[in-house]
Scaffold this motif. Sequence first.
Motif, PDB file in Angstrom:
ATOM      1  N   THR C   7       0.842  -1.196   0.000  1.00 27.43           N
ATOM      2  CA  THR C   7       0.000   0.000   0.000  1.00 27.43           C
ATOM      3  C   THR C   7       0.879   1.249   0.000  1.00 27.43           C
ATOM      4  N   LEU C   8       0.317   2.339  -0.508  1.00 26.76           N
ATOM      5  CA  LEU C   8       1.013   3.621  -0.557  1.00 26.76           C
ATOM      6  C   LEU C   8       0.214   4.683   0.190  1.00 26.76           C
ATOM      7  N   LEU C   9       0.896   5.442   1.019  1.00 33.78           N
ATOM      8  CA  LEU C   9       0.279   6.570   1.736  1.00 33.78           C
ATOM      9  C   LEU C   9       1.276   7.723   1.711  1.00 33.78           C
ATOM     10  N   THR C  10       0.952   8.785   0.990  1.00 30.43           N
ATOM     11  CA  THR C  10       1.895   9.896   0.826  1.00 30.43           C
ATOM     12  C   THR C  10       1.155  11.235   0.818  1.00 30.43           C
ATOM     13  N   ASP C  11       1.962  12.295   0.806  1.00 29.70           N
ATOM     14  CA  ASP C  11       1.410  13.638   0.617  1.00 29.70           C
ATOM     15  C   ASP C  11       1.755  14.161  -0.777  1.00 29.70           C
ATOM     16  N   PHE C  12       1.938  13.249  -1.734  1.00 28.57           N
ATOM     17  CA  PHE C  12       2.403  13.628  -3.072  1.00 28.57           C
ATOM     18  C   PHE C  12       1.298  14.167  -3.974  1.00 28.57           C
ATOM     19  N   GLY C  13       0.038  14.027  -3.578  1.00 30.70           N
ATOM     20  CA  GLY C  13      -1.038  14.438  -4.458  1.00 30.70           C
ATOM     21  C   GLY C  13      -1.139  13.530  -5.668  1.00 30.70           C
TER      22      GLY C  13
END
Lengths: 263, 263, 263
Positions: C7-13
């Motif tokens: 899974t991926l969780l970022t603030d990259f938009g």
Amino acid sequence: MKGPLITLLTDFGLADHFAGAMKGVILGICPTAQIIDISHEVAPYAVTEAGFTLAQAWRCFPEGTMHVVVVDPGVGSARRPILVEADKHYFVAPDNGVLTMLYDEAAKHEVREITASRYFRQPMSRTFHGRDLFAPVAAHWATGVGMTEFGDLIHDYVRLPFSRPVRTEEGCWLGTILKVDRFGNVITNFVSEEWQRFFGQRFAMTVGERVVSRSGSNYAGMPRDSLFVIAGSAGYLEVSLNQGNAARAAGVKAGDPVEIRVV
Amino acid sequence: MKGPLITLLTDFGLADHFAGAMKGVILGICPTAQIIDISHEVAPYAVTEAGFTLAQAWRCFPEGTMHVVVVDPGVGSARRPILVEADKHYFVAPDNGVLTMLYDEAAKHEVREITASRYFRQPMSRTFHGRDLFAPVAAHWATGVGMTEFGDLIHDYVRLPFSRPVRTEEGCWLGTILKVDRFGNVITNFVSEEWQRFFGQRFAMTVGERVVSRSGSNYAGMPRDSLFVIAGSAGYLEVSLNQGNAARAAGVKAGDPVEIRVV
Amino acid sequence: MKGPLITLLTDFGLADHFAGAMKGVILGICPTAQIIDISHEVAPYAVTEAGFTLAQAWRCFPEGTMHVVVVDPGVGSARRPILVEADKHYFVAPDNGVLTMLYDEAAKHEVREITASRYFRQPMSRTFHGRDLFAPVAAHWATGVGMTEFGDLIHDYVRLPFSRPVRTEEGCWLGTILKVDRFGNVITNFVSEEWQRFFGQRFAMTVGERVVSRSGSNYAGMPRDSLFVIAGSAGYLEVSLNQGNAARAAGVKAGDPVEIRVV
């Protein structure tokens, strides 16, 4: 061989954990599921908009797909969860009318009330049935649980009045705006098949502050400064502006009226 | 074994059915496809921005990936659909220059006009070729249809003038802003490999209302209140602000000029 | 058999190439990986918000999932990259406290500093470790590389002070707002299990400009014009408004104080 295909359509947005939590629950129950997002950016509580988006998307998917639709202002209340089979596609959703366009368009549909709480996530919250009810039911179905296991057929499910244009006087029809898309195209409820025959005649479509009497068959061939009517890819007449935002130019939004006058 | 990998890059946004419909069409034709979104949030009609985003992403994927790029202001007009092979990656896109940076960077590329309408979705709309042309062509390719089946090689495809900085006087170069990213970093078209040698000298970069003469090698080591130039991860000089929005601070946007003066 | 789940969780938009580039890197190293987005719309640099979102999502996924968490204001500085095992889930993240809620909630956790640069992408940027460090480490792990290969156990990893409500006087507790969700629900740090017992008594929760003393068990049963407290699906007391935006009504945002007074 690919696993079962499950689509998601919600108003949960993408900034919270909501969509991710649903996907985790599905993959925990059915690890072979393929999950595809239709959209999570339906406006909050916008049942009609979600129904339109679903109607545009579901037939593009192969038969046997399960579609999970969660736009659910009544979560935790007495509104029923339902499981639907229609033209060999499958749907779980709250029984709030979000599937009305599906019922209208499918050749055949069957609706069940989901009552088998053994397929729900425990403990079940009162506010997040996307994670606790709809996702696990879809996932258990995807593992091969039969339709009849989830609950009995019902016939009193909710159908929203699907608004079609009404004739208000000789040569004049009043319709509505189903949706404004990302590009500002104004999607009306005038079905193209029935209405584009007027493109050869003199017609005037009143949309917000603007009267449009020009029609086009694609965007690029049209001048950039004037609105035109086009038979859009959704099957309805749309008001558009070449590389511009027609909805903003006309000052309209979903739910606003649109009038066609033919002379 | 995993199926063929297909990426999507469009300006369709995520609130409408557009991206979902494309995915449904692909999986209907090629059920084993793995679909990965690069982005659907390219600004509407922003061909250059889409080209930059593609240029940053495609080489990260493994060889053999098919990239579907649909930013298509000319949809339904005479603009041609194309199928491209470049360094063992594959691309479908409208022939509007969106692949210019790819042509510049790949060691080798071949461009075909897609003419084989038997691979299109029927009936084909005039306004949604993402669903009706690009998605099905990519999916048929993914099932094993050979490149030559889709159409013949062409050589007069569109290449946009790719703007590189120009020397305007002794020690002075004029460039442009390729993009502003989510964090407000201002990505210029000054290639880092060529330009970061000036970091040791006195230089002044004029960007909007601000003159920047400090350089840094990461964000966190810099003061929070002053702009600095950095060799960014995209391969170009960027103007940044530690945990702040440099583009807003300087009052600039994509397409604006940037000047470097070395003394 | 499905491949490993990442899974991926970022603030990259979602507008830039960032998330797409990470996915390409992962699939280039581990073609069988299944990649699921939790969110890329964490507010830029919002470490606490990311930690809350992760805490809500990770347990929904099956054991053996690898979670990649990149909210990383210190990228390129001396902050360490870490690899964590907790309750048979796996995590890569910068060591900036983003995993604090995980450490608090998991029965057991082990933290390693990632030092094995042979698993990094080369050349490695100073500003995009999502693509160059975290994605490739997760992908190599997914291909079967053992935990010990990436680096040694550490014990001085960063834990943020996790704010719990404090008693300020007899019958009065001061808490904080962990997050405002898409629907405007105000998620406090009052754990429901401990606090909902006051629902039967007279209590007053002060949130921004409003004092709320009504409680509910779901949204739909409540009047549309007044705020109420509810034991939300995240495990905390929330302030909500039936089909309205409670945060806007009260004029509050994440980090603001909340007070409970019981009489």
